[in-house]
Enzyme design. Sequence first.
Site, short mmCIF file in Angstrom:
data_model
loop_
_atom_site.label_atom_id
_atom_site.label_comp_id
_atom_site.label_asym_id
_atom_site.label_seq_id
_atom_site.Cartn_x
_atom_site.Cartn_y
_atom_site.Cartn_z
N SER A 111 43.14 37.44 35.66
CA SER A 111 42.66 36.29 36.43
C SER A 111 41.89 35.37 35.50
O SER A 111 40.89 35.78 34.90
CB SER A 111 41.73 36.78 37.55
OG SER A 111 40.95 35.69 38.00
N HIS A 128 47.04 35.29 37.07
CA HIS A 128 46.48 35.12 38.42
C HIS A 128 45.53 33.93 38.41
O HIS A 128 44.63 33.84 37.58
CB HIS A 128 45.74 36.40 38.80
CG HIS A 128 45.17 36.44 40.18
ND1 HIS A 128 45.92 36.78 41.29
CD2 HIS A 128 43.91 36.21 40.63
CE1 HIS A 128 45.14 36.76 42.37
NE2 HIS A 128 43.91 36.40 42.00
N ASP A 152 42.88 31.73 40.71
CA ASP A 152 42.05 31.76 41.92
C ASP A 152 41.64 30.36 42.33
O ASP A 152 40.90 29.68 41.61
CB ASP A 152 40.80 32.60 41.65
CG ASP A 152 41.13 34.08 41.55
OD1 ASP A 152 41.68 34.62 42.51
OD2 ASP A 152 40.83 34.67 40.49
N MET A 207 39.63 28.12 45.00
CA MET A 207 38.55 28.25 45.99
C MET A 207 38.09 26.87 46.44
O MET A 207 38.00 25.95 45.62
CB MET A 207 37.36 28.98 45.36
CG MET A 207 37.73 30.32 44.76
SD MET A 207 36.28 31.08 44.02
CE MET A 207 37.02 32.57 43.35
N HIS A 240 46.30 32.51 44.12
CA HIS A 240 45.55 33.12 45.22
C HIS A 240 44.71 32.03 45.88
O HIS A 240 43.73 31.56 45.31
CB HIS A 240 44.67 34.24 44.62
CG HIS A 240 43.78 34.93 45.61
ND1 HIS A 240 42.76 35.78 45.20
CD2 HIS A 240 43.75 34.92 46.96
CE1 HIS A 240 42.14 36.24 46.28
NE2 HIS A 240 42.72 35.73 47.35
N MET A 281 42.10 30.83 48.20
CA MET A 281 40.94 31.18 49.02
C MET A 281 40.44 29.88 49.63
O MET A 281 39.36 29.36 49.30
CB MET A 281 39.87 31.84 48.13
CG MET A 281 40.23 33.26 47.77
SD MET A 281 39.39 33.83 46.28
CE MET A 281 40.51 33.17 45.05
N MET A 313 42.26 42.84 49.02
CA MET A 313 41.04 42.45 48.31
C MET A 313 40.10 43.66 48.24
O MET A 313 39.82 44.30 49.25
CB MET A 313 40.33 41.31 49.04
CG MET A 313 41.03 39.95 48.97
SD MET A 313 41.39 39.40 47.29
CE MET A 313 39.74 39.33 46.56
N GLY A 317 35.41 35.19 46.02
CA GLY A 317 34.51 34.09 45.70
C GLY A 317 34.02 34.11 44.26
O GLY A 317 33.73 33.06 43.70
N PHE A 318 33.94 35.30 43.67
CA PHE A 318 33.37 35.41 42.33
C PHE A 318 34.05 36.52 41.54
O PHE A 318 34.46 37.52 42.12
CB PHE A 318 31.87 35.73 42.42
CG PHE A 318 31.12 34.73 43.25
CD1 PHE A 318 30.67 33.54 42.70
CD2 PHE A 318 30.90 34.97 44.60
CE1 PHE A 318 30.00 32.61 43.48
CE2 PHE A 318 30.23 34.05 45.39
CZ PHE A 318 29.78 32.86 44.83
N GLY A 319 34.13 36.31 40.23
CA GLY A 319 34.55 37.39 39.36
C GLY A 319 33.37 38.32 39.09
O GLY A 319 32.23 37.99 39.41
N GLY A 320 33.66 39.49 38.55
CA GLY A 320 32.62 40.39 38.09
C GLY A 320 31.90 41.17 39.17
O GLY A 320 30.84 41.73 38.92
N ASP A 343 42.97 43.23 44.06
CA ASP A 343 42.20 42.20 43.34
C ASP A 343 40.71 42.39 43.61
O ASP A 343 40.27 42.34 44.76
CB ASP A 343 42.67 40.82 43.86
CG ASP A 343 41.98 39.65 43.17
OD1 ASP A 343 41.28 39.84 42.18
OD2 ASP A 343 42.19 38.51 43.67
N GLY A 344 39.96 42.60 42.53
CA GLY A 344 38.51 42.63 42.64
C GLY A 344 37.91 43.91 42.06
O GLY A 344 38.16 45.00 42.58
N GLY A 345 37.17 43.77 40.97
CA GLY A 345 36.44 44.91 40.42
C GLY A 345 37.30 45.96 39.75
O GLY A 345 36.84 47.09 39.56
N GLY A 353 40.02 40.47 36.15
CA GLY A 353 39.32 39.29 35.66
C GLY A 353 38.34 39.65 34.56
O GLY A 353 38.65 39.63 33.37
N SER A 354 37.12 40.04 34.98
CA SER A 354 36.04 40.27 34.01
C SER A 354 36.29 41.48 33.11
O SER A 354 35.66 41.60 32.06
CB SER A 354 34.71 40.43 34.75
OG SER A 354 34.81 41.44 35.72
C1 DX5 Z 1 37.66 37.08 43.46
C2 DX5 Z 1 38.97 36.68 42.82
C3 DX5 Z 1 39.44 37.60 41.77
C4 DX5 Z 1 38.53 37.67 40.57
C5 DX5 Z 1 38.66 39.04 40.01
O1 DX5 Z 1 37.35 36.16 44.43
O2 DX5 Z 1 39.98 36.61 43.83
O3 DX5 Z 1 40.77 37.31 41.38
O4 DX5 Z 1 38.83 36.75 39.56
O5 DX5 Z 1 37.69 39.22 39.04
P1 DX5 Z 1 37.15 40.67 38.69
O6 DX5 Z 1 38.31 41.47 38.15
O7 DX5 Z 1 36.10 40.39 37.69
O8 DX5 Z 1 36.62 41.27 39.96
ZN ZN Z 2 42.10 36.49 43.13
#
Ligand code: DX5
Ligand code: ZN
Length: 234
Positions: free
Chosen positions: A14, A39, A41, A43, A72, A74, A143, A148-151, A181-183, A203-204
Site C-alpha cells: 500500500s 494497493h 488507498d 480516503m 480501495h 474509503m 479489513m 483511515g491510517f497506516g501503521g 488489509d491492515g496491520g 503498508g508500514s
Molecule cells: C488503512 C488502509 C491500509 C493501510 C495499510 O486504512 O486501508 O491499506 O495502508 O497499512 P498497514 O499495513 O500499515 O496497516
Molecule cells: Zn487499504
Amino acid sequence: MQPLATNTVLIGPSILSADFRRLGEQIAEVEAASADFIHVDVMDGVFVPNISIGFPVVEAVQAATELPIDVHLMIVEPSRWVERFAAAGADTITVHAEVDPNLYRTLRAIEEAGAAPSVTINPGTPLIMLEPVLPIVRQVLIMSVNPGFGGQTFIPAALGRIRRLRQMLDEVNPTCRLEVDGGIKASNAGAVVAAGADTLVVGSAVYAPDTHIASAMYALRAEIDRDHHESDNR
Ligand code: DX5
Ligand code: ZN
C-alpha cells in the site's frame, strides 16, 4: 482484470506509507522484490477521518508500473466515482458495503468499466452484509483495522472472520480472492494465510523510514511460504 497470479498468495504494498517525494522509485523497489500488485488507498475525510489521494496519483502509479492496481475506496457515494477510477488505471476497485445502498449496481458498474469488482467491510460490520453480493465479486476484502491510517495494529478477531468468509466463498464463489488489509507484518502473515486469505495488503511493514523494502518483502514472502508448507504437511 484480476491481478495475475504468479504467486499463490499475492502481496500488494500500500503506497499510503510510501515516501511520496519519490513514489516512482518506491514502486519500482517493491516491483523488483516480487510485489504482485499495488494497493492505493483513497480516503475522503467523511467515511474515514483522513484524506489521502485521488485520480492523478492513480494515473501516476499506472505510468510507473506494469503491476495491477488495486484501488480501495474509503469514500461515501463510491458509485459516483468508480468509472473515473477505472479510467485512471484501476484494475480492481473495492467499495465499502456500509456506504452503498445500491451495491449490486455499483459492483456491476465496476465490471462494465473494465475493472474487477471487490467489496469490503470494516472490522465491526457483520459478515452477513457481504453475503448477497458474494457471487458477483472477484475479490472480497476483510479489513483487519478500522480504515483511515497506516501503521495500526492488526485486530485478532479478523482471523475468525477470514475463516468464516472463506467457507462462505467456497460455497458460492470459490475462485474469488480473499484479501486482508491492515496491520499485516511478517509476524502475522502466516496466520492470516492459514486462516484462508490469498491476497495481503502491506503498508508500514514495507514502507517505513528505517525499513529496507526488498528485505521486508522477502521476509513476508518467506513467512507466507513457510506457513503453506506447514499446512500441507498436516
Ligand atoms: C488503512 C488502509 C491500509 C493501510 C495499510 O486504512 O486501508 O491499506 O495502508 O497499512 P498497514 O499495513 O500499515 O496497516
Ligand atoms: Zn487499504
